[in-house]
Design a protein around this motif. Structure first.
Motif, short mmCIF file in Angstrom:
data_model
loop_
_atom_site.label_atom_id
_atom_site.label_comp_id
_atom_site.label_asym_id
_atom_site.label_seq_id
_atom_site.Cartn_x
_atom_site.Cartn_y
_atom_site.Cartn_z
N ALA A 124 -3.27 18.64 -1.79
CA ALA A 124 -2.26 18.82 -2.84
C ALA A 124 -2.44 17.78 -3.94
O ALA A 124 -2.77 16.63 -3.67
N ALA A 125 -2.23 18.19 -5.18
CA ALA A 125 -2.24 17.26 -6.31
C ALA A 125 -1.02 16.35 -6.19
O ALA A 125 0.07 16.80 -5.88
N VAL A 147 0.85 -1.19 0.00
CA VAL A 147 0.00 0.00 0.00
C VAL A 147 0.89 1.24 0.00
O VAL A 147 1.89 1.30 0.71
N LEU A 148 0.50 2.22 -0.79
CA LEU A 148 1.18 3.50 -0.85
C LEU A 148 0.28 4.54 -0.19
O LEU A 148 -0.87 4.70 -0.59
N SER A 149 0.78 5.22 0.83
CA SER A 149 0.04 6.25 1.54
C SER A 149 0.78 7.57 1.36
O SER A 149 1.98 7.65 1.65
N ILE A 150 0.08 8.59 0.85
CA ILE A 150 0.70 9.89 0.63
C ILE A 150 -0.16 10.95 1.31
O ILE A 150 -1.36 11.04 1.07
N ARG A 151 0.46 11.74 2.19
CA ARG A 151 -0.27 12.81 2.87
C ARG A 151 0.58 14.06 2.90
O ARG A 151 1.80 14.00 2.76
N ALA A 198 4.62 14.91 3.63
CA ALA A 198 5.30 16.14 3.21
C ALA A 198 4.70 17.34 3.91
O ALA A 198 3.48 17.44 4.04
N GLU A 199 5.56 18.23 4.34
CA GLU A 199 5.12 19.51 4.87
C GLU A 199 5.39 20.55 3.77
O GLU A 199 6.55 20.82 3.44
N LEU A 200 4.32 21.06 3.20
CA LEU A 200 4.46 22.02 2.10
C LEU A 200 4.82 23.40 2.64
O LEU A 200 4.30 23.82 3.67
N LYS A 201 5.71 24.07 1.93
CA LYS A 201 6.16 25.40 2.35
C LYS A 201 5.71 26.45 1.35
O LYS A 201 5.66 26.19 0.15
N ARG A 202 5.42 27.62 1.85
CA ARG A 202 5.00 28.73 1.00
C ARG A 202 6.17 29.33 0.28
O ARG A 202 7.28 29.23 0.63
N LYS A 240 1.74 19.20 -5.46
CA LYS A 240 1.56 20.57 -5.91
C LYS A 240 0.27 21.13 -5.31
O LYS A 240 -0.79 20.51 -5.40
N LEU A 241 0.40 22.33 -4.70
CA LEU A 241 -0.75 23.02 -4.12
C LEU A 241 -0.56 24.51 -4.35
O LEU A 241 0.52 25.06 -4.06
N LYS A 242 -1.59 25.14 -4.89
CA LYS A 242 -1.50 26.57 -5.21
C LYS A 242 -1.09 27.37 -3.97
O LYS A 242 -1.65 27.18 -2.88
N GLY A 243 -0.12 28.26 -4.15
CA GLY A 243 0.38 29.09 -3.06
C GLY A 243 1.52 28.47 -2.29
O GLY A 243 2.04 29.07 -1.36
N TYR A 244 1.91 27.22 -2.65
CA TYR A 244 3.00 26.51 -1.98
C TYR A 244 4.04 26.06 -2.99
O TYR A 244 3.73 25.88 -4.16
#
Length: 90
Positions: free
Chosen positions: A35-36, A25-29, A86-90, A65-69
């Protein structure tokens, strides 16, 4: 895809497995979620995402990918149980 994905309250995902199929199983958060997710250059959904890891046994690239990040880039091992956080950064 082999399996059914249900979204429960609080955005927790549960995967119902079909007997006799691979248990990889692949889990992505991501934080924030929504985020796309692009695996090997192909968009496969949005975070949080749980799916069968039927990719070849090699390092498989993943982008979020997430708009604004900023775009987040990483990898996971194909064919094995893998968790990507993943922790997305602005």
């Amino acid at each position: 895809a082999a399996g059914v994905v249900f979204v429960w309250p609080r955005y927790e995902l549960q995967v119902l497995r079909t007997p006799g199929l691979s248990s990889a199983v692949l889990s992505i958060r991501s934080e924030p979620s929504g985020a796309a997710v692009l695996v090997d250059g192909v968009e496969v959904g949005v975070t949080p995402l749980v799916m069968d890891n039927a990719y070849p046994a090699r390092s498989v690239p993943v982008q979020l990918k997430l708009k604004g990040y900023r775009v987040w880039t990483g990898a996971f091992m194909g064919g094995k149980k893998s968790d990507v956080a993943a922790e997305l950064k602005r």
